[in-house]
Design an enzyme around this catalytic site. Structure first.
Site, short mmCIF file in Angstrom:
data_model
loop_
_atom_site.label_atom_id
_atom_site.label_comp_id
_atom_site.label_asym_id
_atom_site.label_seq_id
_atom_site.Cartn_x
_atom_site.Cartn_y
_atom_site.Cartn_z
N GLY A 110 0.81 -1.22 0.00
CA GLY A 110 0.00 0.00 0.00
C GLY A 110 0.84 1.26 0.00
O GLY A 110 0.34 2.36 -0.26
N ARG A 111 2.11 1.10 0.34
CA ARG A 111 2.96 2.30 0.36
C ARG A 111 4.40 1.97 -0.02
O ARG A 111 5.31 2.74 0.26
CB ARG A 111 2.91 2.95 1.73
CG ARG A 111 3.32 2.05 2.87
CD ARG A 111 3.51 2.88 4.12
NE ARG A 111 3.68 2.06 5.31
CZ ARG A 111 3.97 2.55 6.49
NH1 ARG A 111 4.13 3.83 6.64
NH2 ARG A 111 4.10 1.75 7.53
N GLY A 144 -0.27 6.07 1.50
CA GLY A 144 0.92 5.63 0.79
C GLY A 144 2.22 6.20 1.33
O GLY A 144 3.28 5.98 0.77
N ASP A 271 1.57 -11.66 6.71
CA ASP A 271 2.12 -10.81 5.65
C ASP A 271 3.46 -10.22 6.05
O ASP A 271 4.16 -9.64 5.23
CB ASP A 271 1.14 -9.69 5.29
CG ASP A 271 0.64 -8.95 6.51
OD1 ASP A 271 0.06 -9.61 7.40
OD2 ASP A 271 0.84 -7.73 6.60
P1 AMP Z 1 2.17 -3.24 8.14
O1 AMP Z 1 1.36 -3.23 9.39
O2 AMP Z 1 3.17 -2.11 8.05
O3 AMP Z 1 2.80 -4.55 7.83
O4 AMP Z 1 1.16 -2.89 6.97
C1 AMP Z 1 0.02 -3.67 6.71
C2 AMP Z 1 -0.60 -3.26 5.41
O5 AMP Z 1 -1.02 -1.91 5.44
C3 AMP Z 1 0.32 -3.37 4.20
O6 AMP Z 1 -0.43 -3.83 3.12
C4 AMP Z 1 0.78 -1.96 3.99
O7 AMP Z 1 1.16 -1.72 2.66
C5 AMP Z 1 -0.45 -1.18 4.38
N1 AMP Z 1 -0.13 0.18 4.84
C6 AMP Z 1 0.46 0.55 6.00
N2 AMP Z 1 0.57 1.89 6.09
C7 AMP Z 1 0.05 2.40 4.95
C8 AMP Z 1 -0.14 3.73 4.42
N3 AMP Z 1 0.23 4.80 5.11
N4 AMP Z 1 -0.73 3.85 3.22
C9 AMP Z 1 -1.12 2.76 2.52
N5 AMP Z 1 -0.99 1.51 2.95
C10 AMP Z 1 -0.41 1.32 4.15
MG MG Z 2 3.70 -5.51 6.52
#
Ligand code: AMP
Ligand code: MG
Length: 513
Positions: A110-111, A144, A271
């Protein structure tokens, strides 16, 4: 390809390939970074750049004064913010699903945006990914983007893990965007992290393909992952089973290594588990100070699902999700597939126990094995828990730990208990042939003198947010040599070994910032 010119200055040493883009299209989508207003380099990793074959000398020149230096610095910042693509880049976002806190969701980058796979001078292949580079089709409600402090946090902890000898994704650069990002606590400075990984294939990547019921894609992903991370298993009679077994083994080793340094990942969703066996996705992670298996730092982990002491069990749970995703390609008959999966999963606990015990023996300076070693280690941990003793320093100072240093419990019977344990340990050491010097050497190589203590990390991030990177640079230099105990005694390093005043009790970390 041989005879490639790695000193190619014009290309900056970039040699990007795109094998992941050849995988079935349900696994990725082409998308480029979104430009940012005013990119400014905050920190970069010259040594890693050299390992990757990038023209790090140009980076160094860029750090120098003068117009040429400033120009070089600007160019580097433009590349590592996503404003300018390096030669040969073909950016994409990867699709994946995952179990978050036990619940299945579809996710994807997502980012984060993959620029390509850099081929190093020695022929190794590494993903180069920009994290916080703008929205993708998988951003859902997210912006993002990422905050400067979260990206610096990943930089510090991942590089510390690497120096500790633990498989991990690496951090090449953090560039401030000159833009604000909005988070719960208001407007914060934004940044982009350049992450370097053996790959970004996750347990969730397999879950995504399995959920789409695309067996051809699943087979392609299995073959690709074997090729990329377990090439010795290419051509195995049952590729999916070979992959599952190898991943189980690597994860067991990884988690045992985490346990040995007191690392708490904090968000072990499927993930966030890499098939390569590297530690990935540094969010709410932190290092335990006072020993307590229930240690949790993440603000949202209220039930302690991802507590220090639960990590092996959770890894096994995640691997069971991988096994489920692989069922259709493990065996054509479901019952037989389930039997194969269960048998493979059963190997995790044994492997983890074996590796954990081996690691703990090394920390105690034990070269050989005795059946009572487990009880000896458990007795020490039980004492540490009761005395709220610092995990890192206690292991580091078993020989010299005195009554006054033995933690808050030292007033009571605790110091006496520790003395009794130490006598038992000494007697055990006397039953092996190695000299005290050899024991000391083994212990020093396995008991880090310094870890990224939470209050020191926070202090460095806060200073960097205020525009001063010197605190951060000093911390990074100290963390780069964690096993150098002679250096650790020097006054300027010794301060990094002091636990947080409250034993780190109230420390809280946050996801997705
Ligand atoms: P994480 O908890 O960092 O492993 O993220 C979990 C999911 O949320 C992943 O698919 C990331 O790409 C998405 N994600 C986290 N922060 C953001 C953001 N600021 N914008 C878009 N997607 C995000
Ligand atoms: Mg992650």
């Amino acid at each position: 390809m041989s005879g490639h010119d790695f000193s190619n200055r014009a290309a900056g040493g970039w040699r990007l390939e795109h094998s992941y883009a050849q995988l079935p299209s349900l696994l990725h989508v082409a998308v480029g970074p979104t430009a940012v207003r005013a990119p400014r380099r905050v920190v970069w990793n010259r040594k890693l750049a050299e390992e990757l074959g990038l023209d790090a000398a140009a980076w160094a020149r860029a750090e120098g004064a003068g117009a040429a230096g400033a120009e070089g610095g600007r160019r580097t910042a433009e590349i590592f913010s996503g404003n300018v693509l390096p030669p040969g880049a073909a950016p994409l976002a990867q699709a994946y699903a995952g179990h978050q806190y036990g619940h299945f969701t579809t996710l994807g980058d997502g980012r984060a945006i993959l620029l390509g796979e850099q081929i190093t001078p020695s022929g190794a292949r590494f993903d180069v990914q920009l994290k916080g580079a703008g929205p993708t089709p998988y951003s859902r409600a997210g912006d993002g983007r990422a905050t400067l402090s979260a990206m610096l946090r990943e930089y510090v902890i991942s590089e510390a893990m690497h120096a500790l000898g633990i498989p991990t994704t690496r951090s090449l650069a953090v560039v401030a965007t000159g833009e604000e990002v909005w988070r719960q606590d208001g407007a914060r400075p934004g940044a982009v992290l350049t992450r370097v990984a053996a790959s970004h294939i996750r347990v969730g990547t397999f879950e995504w393909v399995a959920a789409r019921r695309d067996e051809a894609a699943l087979r392609a992903l299995v073959d690709y992952t074997l090729q990329r991370h377990y090439s010795e298993l290419v051509g195995a009679e049952n590729p999916a089973l070979a992959l599952l077994g190898a991943v189980i083994e690597r994860q067991a080793r990884l988690i045992a290594q985490w346990m040995g340094v007191g690392f708490v990942h904090g968000v072990m969703n499927t993930d966030n588990m890499a098939l390569s066996g590297e530690t990935i996705d540094y969010g709410p992670c932190a290092f335990m100070e006072a020993y307590d298996p229930a240690t949790v730092f993440s603000s949202i982990d209220r039930d302690g699902r991802y507590a220090y002491g639960n990590q092996a069990q959770i890894a096994q749970w995640n691997l069971a999700r991988l096994a489920e995703a692989l069922l259709t390609v493990l065996h054509p008959q479901e019952e037989a597939a389930v039997a194969l999966a269960n048998e493979a999963l059963g190997g995790f606990e044994k492997s983890f126990q074996r590796q954990w015990l081996a690691g703990m023996r090394r920390k105690l300076g034990l070269f050989n094995e005795e059946p009572e070693d487990l009880a000896l280690i458990e007795a020490l941990l039980t004492w540490m828990h009761a005395a709220k003793a610092d995990f890192t320093n206690t292991f580091g100072e078993l020989e010299t730990l005195g009554a006054t240093e033995a933690g808050p419990g030292s007033e009571s019977g605790s110091a006496k208990e520790f003395e009794a344990w130490r006598e038992r340990w000494r007697a055990r050491l006397a039953r092996q042939s190695q000299t005290a010097e050899e024991v000391g050497r083994l212990r020093r190589a396995n008991c880090p003198a310094v870890i990224p203590r939470n209050h020191r990390v926070e202090e460095a991030l806060a200073a960097a947010e205020q525009g001063s990177v010197s605190v951060l640079e000093r911390l990074l230099a100290v963390l780069a040599a964690p096993y150098d105990s002679a250096r650790a005694r020097a006054a300027d390093v010794a301060e990094y070994r002091v636990p947080a005043p409250d034993g780190g009790d109230g420390y809280r970390t946050y996801c997705g910032t």
